[in-house]
Design a protein around this motif. Sequence first.
Motif, short mmCIF file in Angstrom:
data_model
loop_
_atom_site.label_atom_id
_atom_site.label_comp_id
_atom_site.label_asym_id
_atom_site.label_seq_id
_atom_site.Cartn_x
_atom_site.Cartn_y
_atom_site.Cartn_z
N TRP A 19 7.97 2.37 46.82
CA TRP A 19 8.85 3.27 47.56
C TRP A 19 10.26 2.72 47.71
O TRP A 19 11.14 3.39 48.20
CB TRP A 19 8.27 3.53 48.96
N PHE B 79 -5.15 1.48 56.76
CA PHE B 79 -6.56 1.33 56.46
C PHE B 79 -7.27 0.89 57.72
O PHE B 79 -6.65 0.39 58.66
CB PHE B 79 -6.77 0.29 55.36
N VAL C 17 -6.90 1.00 44.30
CA VAL C 17 -6.36 1.04 42.94
C VAL C 17 -7.24 1.90 42.03
O VAL C 17 -6.75 2.77 41.31
CB VAL C 17 -6.25 -0.40 42.38
N THR D 14 -7.81 -3.17 48.60
CA THR D 14 -6.85 -2.92 47.53
C THR D 14 -7.57 -2.50 46.25
O THR D 14 -7.14 -1.56 45.57
CB THR D 14 -6.01 -4.19 47.26
N VAL E 216 0.39 5.31 47.43
CA VAL E 216 0.53 4.00 48.05
C VAL E 216 -0.32 3.96 49.32
O VAL E 216 -0.31 4.92 50.10
CB VAL E 216 2.02 3.72 48.40
N VAL E 217 -1.03 2.87 49.51
CA VAL E 217 -1.83 2.72 50.73
C VAL E 217 -0.88 2.60 51.92
O VAL E 217 0.03 1.78 51.90
CB VAL E 217 -2.68 1.44 50.67
N ILE E 218 -1.05 3.44 52.93
CA ILE E 218 -0.17 3.29 54.09
C ILE E 218 -0.94 2.83 55.32
O ILE E 218 -0.35 2.36 56.28
CB ILE E 218 0.63 4.57 54.42
N ARG F 293 -0.66 7.84 50.76
CA ARG F 293 0.34 8.88 50.59
C ARG F 293 1.18 8.54 49.36
O ARG F 293 1.64 7.40 49.25
CB ARG F 293 1.27 8.96 51.82
N ASP F 294 1.37 9.50 48.50
CA ASP F 294 2.16 9.31 47.28
C ASP F 294 1.72 8.09 46.49
O ASP F 294 2.53 7.30 46.02
CB ASP F 294 3.66 9.17 47.62
N ASP G 28 -1.00 -6.73 50.87
CA ASP G 28 -0.96 -5.91 49.65
C ASP G 28 -0.29 -4.57 49.91
O ASP G 28 0.51 -4.10 49.10
CB ASP G 28 -2.39 -5.63 49.16
N LEU G 29 -0.67 -4.00 51.05
CA LEU G 29 -0.09 -2.70 51.43
C LEU G 29 1.43 -2.82 51.51
O LEU G 29 2.16 -1.99 50.95
CB LEU G 29 -0.68 -2.32 52.78
#
Lengths: 362, 320
Positions: free
Chosen positions: A359, B121, B88, B84, B117-119, B114-115, A350-351
Amino acid sequence: MKLTVPHMGLLSVAYTEILRKHGVDMMPPPRPSVNTLNLGTRNSPEFACLPFKINLGNMIESLDNGADTILMPGGSGPCRFGYYGVVQEQILKSLGYEFNMTLTDNPDSLSGMVGTIRDISDIKDKKHAFTVFYLILIKMAALDKAQSMYHWYKPREINRNESDKAYSGAVRTIGKATTYRELYRSWKEVKKIFRDVKADMKHKPLKVGVLGEIFVVIEPFANMMFEKKLLDMGVEIVRGVWLSDWLNDRFRFKPFRKNQNKLAKKWAYPYLKYASGGESIESVGKTVKFSREGIDGVIHIMPFTCMPELVAATIMNRISTDMNYPVLSLTFDENVSEVNLQTRIEAFVDLLERRKKCWKVS
Amino acid sequence: MLEGFLGIDVGSVTTKLALIDKNDDVIWSTYRKTKGQPIRVLQSALRDLSRALNPVILGLGTTGSGRRLASYLAGADIVKNEITAHAVASIETVPEVRTIMEIGGQDSKLIIIRDGVVIDFSMNTVCAAGTGSFLEHQASRLGLSVEELGGYAISSTKPTRIAGRCTVFAESDMVHKQQMGHEIEDIVSGLCDALCRNYLSNLARGKELRDPVIFQGGVAANEGIKSSFERELNKEIIIPEHFNIMGAIGAAMLARELSPKETRFRGFSIAHQQLTTSSFYCNDCHNSCGIIEIRDGENIIARWGDSCSKWSAEFEKVSN
């Protein structure tokens, strides 16, 4: 003499039929299963790694089935693995089994491997043993190639599970080959099998690089079939670790394939400047390479207590921060919960998806 | 007629349902203990929802460790993992969020954003130290309810140091400290500190926690843990309004994002069916997968768990 060799991915498919043809009474152990792991765990030191436990379980299963000779690679291995054969022999002897252990003292050297083949089979001619050994290597390369085709086709297939069938068919076809000519013919057939799979050629799936300790990467039981889980989510796998590459680095049977270890060393600079055992340099080097090649992320897998890969994992964490590149490290042993693993993989995919969408990276 | 998207979060300890409208506002929600009977609890929750509002469900999302069970049972349009789903929901609530800490019944998670979006975990692997179940257990041992713990913790001024590496050791250390004569407030406060240290050293190692930090999950109800985190991180910690049902809200939002033309939700009638589950091991190959079946009376309505889709092929799979 009934000879058995512990499983390591598809390796047994490569040698079983060929050695049988040359008079070796082969008795491959059953494919690793929960039973194998239970047997192995019960009789292993607790902090031995997962490959050790699965190997030992396999040996016990074979000995129970009537095998009397075990062939195990040993010598100055890439990590603790070099010493495993000796320890396993001791454990099995203390369990009361009677058998012969053939340790290939130097699995890196050609003469050592040719000598081993001459010892166990009815081939006495050095040259002949050499050609048989190379046949095994090339067969292994064909199997790996078939698997990488499967990794490409699976996320693009149109009819569900068609490529799974193609892949198992391909492995069966290649497995039967015992001469160079038969291998060549079977390879032609494999190409045909995969050409018949209906695939969406324009589809661009997520690409995930898989790196890590070689046994856990190539043995599906050891990694809880995590590659299958990824493929089922529609992700393409780009694997950085292949048994045929490992063999090719040592025996140079594929003249046009570069030495992966040396390349990895180049890519790994300046993060890791020397090999620190296991596949650590490959893991580090190929993470850097994958990040430049438009592969969306890397999953790095290792057995619990694996020192070399732990070193690599720490460095990969750094690369991940430096290059803003997603890396997920997973550790496997007999206590890993499958639910937890599934959640991590799903979250990672998902990430990658969201990252790509929001992006517009890579 | 009331319309909305439903999110179901079947966790290890609690089951959460949230109904949101098209603007992501929560219309109805419930938070109840699973008590090891996810099907029964889910049915009763759905019964309550249909009785209270009888809404039209436009889409259903499931999440949590029981997400697959819930999806087969109720017919989900989207099945998502809890990481997720939580991300969200939090991004929607606090758009500029950069760190999410989530502590639930049996697992804890840290999500770096960041911004929007998950970067990155991380999730606890082998040990459940510091999660809801442990807190609840300790509370009952001290003769308190889990809600009271927080109040006790913040009233302490001199927290006792408790070993927090492992729940078993933490418990024996607490017994020891009690017997030495430490006050109960100090012990509870020390426990919160220990859990918070444990969380940070297990999950946050090598990760950069930037403001704003959101803290959610059932444990966020505990004031003591919150203030321990604030002290440890030296940052302000935001606890969202719906902190304990964020997973369910996230699942509902994902269903809304998908907005299926026709939902696969089976309708509220499932709440009245006689559902039973059973499992068996398939021994046709060396994988020996555990296969799980749900039956409505005699009919098998779902089956899963196999890796070759031999058993599950006839039951349509929900895409991930």
